[in-house]
Scaffold this active site. Structure first.
Site, short mmCIF file in Angstrom:
data_model
loop_
_atom_site.label_atom_id
_atom_site.label_comp_id
_atom_site.label_asym_id
_atom_site.label_seq_id
_atom_site.Cartn_x
_atom_site.Cartn_y
_atom_site.Cartn_z
N GLY A 48 0.95 -1.26 -0.08
CA GLY A 48 -0.01 0.10 -0.02
C GLY A 48 0.72 1.20 -0.05
N GLN A 53 2.67 10.01 1.28
CA GLN A 53 3.91 9.52 1.40
C GLN A 53 4.98 9.96 0.47
OE1 GLN A 53 2.28 5.43 2.03
NE2 GLN A 53 4.22 5.11 3.16
N CYS A 93 5.47 -0.12 7.29
CA CYS A 93 5.00 1.02 6.74
C CYS A 93 6.30 1.22 5.55
CB CYS A 93 4.59 2.18 7.39
SG CYS A 93 4.29 3.70 6.28
N LEU A 94 6.08 1.66 4.33
CA LEU A 94 7.15 2.04 3.55
C LEU A 94 8.02 3.28 4.00
CD1 LEU A 94 5.96 1.39 0.07
CD2 LEU A 94 7.44 -0.06 1.49
N HIS A 135 -4.98 1.77 7.38
CA HIS A 135 -3.45 2.27 7.50
C HIS A 135 -3.29 3.22 6.39
CE1 HIS A 135 0.86 1.50 8.18
NE2 HIS A 135 0.78 2.24 6.80
N GLU A 136 -3.74 3.05 5.32
CA GLU A 136 -3.66 4.04 4.25
C GLU A 136 -4.32 5.42 4.39
OE1 GLU A 136 -1.02 3.73 2.73
OE2 GLU A 136 -0.91 1.45 3.04
N HIS A 139 -2.84 7.89 6.55
CA HIS A 139 -1.85 8.73 5.98
C HIS A 139 -2.45 9.91 5.49
CE1 HIS A 139 1.90 6.16 6.29
NE2 HIS A 139 1.66 5.29 5.57
NI NI Z 1 2.01 3.13 5.59
#
Ligand code: NI
Length: 172
Positions: A48, A53, A93-94, A135-136, A139
């Site tokens: 995701g 991000q 998470c990235l 989660h997304e 963000h």
């Molecule tokens: Ni994330």
């Protein structure tokens, strides 16, 4: 297509609350942005990626939890309509390379959003996808998964990531 730079915690830009995408925003440039986000997510690799991000502050995220990159999902202006039950899952998470932590979220959700062409759709799921969507969705509201952890854990994660980033700057 292009690989975009992923902002890493504690970059303050991760705290930006993203803006709604307007009907006139469904341009070639938006399609390119979506393609670039998928390419960036798959290359990372991740399941995701939210626009926030990659420093693009519109209400947009992409997800693909399949093993063979066969189920790309685009969410534009998402709205979580319903949350059911609770479940704890380990998340990564990235924007937090190497960090994993247990977070409690709704097990099931109903969400509505627009697809990449502006067509509305709804998803009602009690599967892992529900966790990823939450989660997304955080963000694009400027929220990250470590916000759910204790202040002590948050400080540890922050200092670990800052060290990693300094090391990389020296090396690069
Ligand atoms: Ni994330």
């Amino acid at each position: 297509m292009a690989i975009l730079e992923i902002l890493e915690y504690p970059d303050p830009r991760l705290r930006t609350k993203a803006q709604e995408i307007q009907p006139e925003d469904f341009t070639e440039a938006l399609q390119q942005q979506i393609d670039d986000m998928f390419e960036t997510m798959y290359a990372a690799p991740g399941i995701g990626l939210a626009a926030t991000q990659v420093n693009y502050h519109k209400r947009l995220f992409v997800i693909d939890i399949s093993e063979d990159k066969s189920e790309p999902l685009v969410f534009i202006n998402p709205e979580i309509l319903e949350k059911r039950d609770l479940e704890t899952n380990e998340e990564g998470c990235l924007s937090f390379p190497g960090v994993y932590a247990k977070v409690e979220r709704a097990k099931g959700i109903k969400v509505k959003a627009l697809d990449r062409h502006g067509e509305p759709f709804e998803i009602d799921t009690d599967e892992f996808l529900a966790i990823v969507i939450q989660h997304e969705n955080d963000h694009i509201n400027g929220k990250v998964f470590v916000d759910y952890l204790s202040p002590l854990k948050q400080r540890r994660i922050r200092s670990m990531l800052e060290k990693q980033q300094k090391k990389r700057q020296k090396a690069g």
